[in-house]
Write an enzyme that holds these catalytic residues in place. Sequence first.
Site, PDB file in Angstrom:
ATOM      1  N   CYS A  26      41.904 -56.663  58.679  1.00 24.45           N
ATOM      2  CA  CYS A  26      41.606 -56.312  60.024  1.00 24.45           C
ATOM      3  C   CYS A  26      40.557 -57.299  60.523  1.00 24.45           C
ATOM      4  O   CYS A  26      40.066 -58.338  59.752  1.00 24.45           O
ATOM      5  CB  CYS A  26      40.800 -55.051  60.088  1.00 24.45           C
ATOM      6  SG  CYS A  26      39.453 -54.797  59.061  1.00 24.45           S
ATOM      7  N   HIS A  56      36.589 -53.475  49.979  1.00 32.05           N
ATOM      8  CA  HIS A  56      37.281 -52.721  48.876  1.00 32.05           C
ATOM      9  C   HIS A  56      38.560 -53.450  48.394  1.00 32.05           C
ATOM     10  O   HIS A  56      39.402 -52.709  48.572  1.00 32.05           O
ATOM     11  CB  HIS A  56      37.379 -51.269  49.138  1.00 32.05           C
ATOM     12  CG  HIS A  56      36.036 -50.564  49.319  1.00 32.05           C
ATOM     13  ND1 HIS A  56      35.967 -49.321  49.992  1.00 32.05           N
ATOM     14  CD2 HIS A  56      34.776 -50.810  48.546  1.00 32.05           C
ATOM     15  CE1 HIS A  56      34.495 -48.955  49.906  1.00 32.05           C
ATOM     16  NE2 HIS A  56      33.759 -49.631  48.928  1.00 32.05           N
ATOM     17  N   CYS A 121      30.610 -54.997  60.384  1.00 28.06           N
ATOM     18  CA  CYS A 121      31.793 -54.688  61.521  1.00 28.06           C
ATOM     19  C   CYS A 121      31.080 -54.479  62.767  1.00 28.06           C
ATOM     20  O   CYS A 121      30.539 -53.557  62.697  1.00 28.06           O
ATOM     21  CB  CYS A 121      32.795 -54.200  61.085  1.00 28.06           C
ATOM     22  SG  CYS A 121      34.363 -54.025  62.180  1.00 28.06           S
ATOM     23  N   GLU A 151      29.615 -47.245  54.154  1.00 26.11           N
ATOM     24  CA  GLU A 151      29.781 -47.253  55.476  1.00 26.11           C
ATOM     25  C   GLU A 151      29.141 -45.635  55.849  1.00 26.11           C
ATOM     26  O   GLU A 151      28.299 -45.720  56.888  1.00 26.11           O
ATOM     27  CB  GLU A 151      30.970 -47.363  56.016  1.00 26.11           C
ATOM     28  CG  GLU A 151      31.002 -47.412  57.636  1.00 26.11           C
ATOM     29  CD  GLU A 151      32.634 -47.264  58.262  1.00 26.11           C
ATOM     30  OE1 GLU A 151      33.452 -47.782  57.786  1.00 26.11           O
ATOM     31  OE2 GLU A 151      32.649 -46.556  59.300  1.00 26.11           O
ATOM     32  N   THR A 217      34.759 -45.221  60.246  1.00 26.47           N
ATOM     33  CA  THR A 217      35.791 -45.546  60.964  1.00 26.47           C
ATOM     34  C   THR A 217      37.068 -45.320  60.196  1.00 26.47           C
ATOM     35  O   THR A 217      38.085 -45.907  60.885  1.00 26.47           O
ATOM     36  CB  THR A 217      35.393 -47.358  61.182  1.00 26.47           C
ATOM     37  OG1 THR A 217      35.354 -47.850  59.924  1.00 26.47           O
ATOM     38  CG2 THR A 217      34.359 -47.146  61.810  1.00 26.47           C
ATOM     39  N   CYS A 258      38.159 -47.140  64.325  1.00 27.16           N
ATOM     40  CA  CYS A 258      38.334 -48.556  64.618  1.00 27.16           C
ATOM     41  C   CYS A 258      39.753 -48.886  65.123  1.00 27.16           C
ATOM     42  O   CYS A 258      40.561 -48.163  64.735  1.00 27.16           O
ATOM     43  CB  CYS A 258      37.853 -49.422  63.597  1.00 27.16           C
ATOM     44  SG  CYS A 258      38.984 -49.913  62.483  1.00 27.16           S
ATOM     45  N   SER A 288      38.939 -46.724  51.375  1.00 25.48           N
ATOM     46  CA  SER A 288      39.079 -45.480  52.173  1.00 25.48           C
ATOM     47  C   SER A 288      40.311 -45.437  52.975  1.00 25.48           C
ATOM     48  O   SER A 288      41.276 -44.512  52.968  1.00 25.48           O
ATOM     49  CB  SER A 288      37.868 -44.961  52.824  1.00 25.48           C
ATOM     50  OG  SER A 288      38.196 -44.072  53.765  1.00 25.48           O
ATOM     51  N   ASN A 289      40.490 -46.648  53.761  1.00 25.63           N
ATOM     52  CA  ASN A 289      41.602 -46.353  54.957  1.00 25.63           C
ATOM     53  C   ASN A 289      42.880 -46.576  54.131  1.00 25.63           C
ATOM     54  O   ASN A 289      43.962 -45.979  54.628  1.00 25.63           O
ATOM     55  CB  ASN A 289      41.481 -47.812  55.755  1.00 25.63           C
ATOM     56  CG  ASN A 289      41.664 -48.898  55.495  1.00 25.63           C
ATOM     57  OD1 ASN A 289      42.945 -49.457  55.250  1.00 25.63           O
ATOM     58  ND2 ASN A 289      40.687 -49.781  54.685  1.00 25.63           N
ATOM     59  N   SER A 350      41.900 -53.918  53.791  1.00 29.26           N
ATOM     60  CA  SER A 350      41.190 -54.959  53.196  1.00 29.26           C
ATOM     61  C   SER A 350      42.022 -55.519  52.239  1.00 29.26           C
ATOM     62  O   SER A 350      41.568 -56.216  51.280  1.00 29.26           O
ATOM     63  CB  SER A 350      39.827 -54.295  52.338  1.00 29.26           C
ATOM     64  OG  SER A 350      40.439 -53.019  51.804  1.00 29.26           O
TER      65      SER A 350
END
Length: 381
Positions: A26, A56, A121, A151, A217, A258, A288-289, A350
């Site tokens: 991203c 990460h 970010c 975060e 996010t 985000c 996490s994402n 990431s």
Amino acid sequence: MKRDFAPTLLDFGSLQIYLARHFGFCYGVENAIEIAFRTVEENPGKRIFLLSEIIHNPHVNADLQEHGIKFLQDTYGNPLISFDELKSDDIVIIPAFGTTLAIEKKLNDLGIQTEKHNTTCPFVEKVWNRSAAIGKQNYTVVIHGKPKHEETRATFSHAAASSPAVIVKDMDQARELAKYISGEKPSSGFYAEFEGQYSVGFDVTNHLQRIGVVNQTTMLASDTQAIADLLKQAMISKYNLTKDNAEERFADTRDTLCYATNDNQTAVVTMLQTKADLAIVVGGYNSSNTSHLVELCEKKLPTFFINSEEKILSSKEILHYNFYTKQEIATSNYLPDKQIPRILLTSGASCPDALIEGVINKLVEFFRSSKNFSDLLQSMA
Ligand code: SF4
């Protein structure tokens, strides 16, 4: 204009891979990596530290370490190098997740200029601004996030500077918080139940009368929405409000995910409409994402969470991560025994594109395909 979230078909003949329309790096991650490498280039001979992992992804972090950057803390904030060893002319890079006000102050007190090498970010800062705005209007900030994630710790610290704040990690905790709002649970139980997740001086009787929800996010959009809906309904019931005047007690923040998290999740949801045999999700195991993309996929089909092509041991065996047990496990016969297997593929924010390419190349090797990856790309250009 309606955006296209349909996956891209990579048809290798004897293997079909559906690649999510949006995947991988991203803006925030690219920006952070670029700043980190530029800092190394522009500061020969200086000691350069990163507060913790910049993102990460083990490959990116290892690359930075090879360039001489040292990490001060691990992902959970445990010290790897004592702050006492820092000198005022050292450089400390703040990662994309941002950091807490307390750490920023500690570094500034040591004479280290954090603002010069801050890769926080802008989408994380947007959440901080949103929290500050609702805090100013006397709402308590409820943060949907993982309490130990960098975060969330940073967002909590910034929110707590201007208003009471509490973290809920999931729907179960949101339900319990709703019981403190309604009075179903006695307030005395709150402090043990939410230990480490509320701001100093939090008064459960007074500070749950007006609330607003923001999120880490990278959470699952549908989870945050469900949590916000539940807490909004709790306020409506408690204070006899209607949907039209709920804002008296529940701030309208909309979700604070985000764009990259939104796009990657929407692309996976759309990709899952394609009938396939399995899904492979590539990314750091503590990302996490990425774990949320895995969650979406595994509801629909067998899903393998790997951090590089090296985890694909052979056409018969794969090593993959179970983020519930936090263990890597081996699975045999993960590829279906059929004519043209179909695989869904994506990666987290990431994850460098080179890793996705590596995974595709590895899979293609197992099939007597009519095309290799670069031929296929040329034919699609
Ligand atoms: S996932 Fe979103 S918030 Fe996180 S670094 Fe990337 S763009 Fe920024």
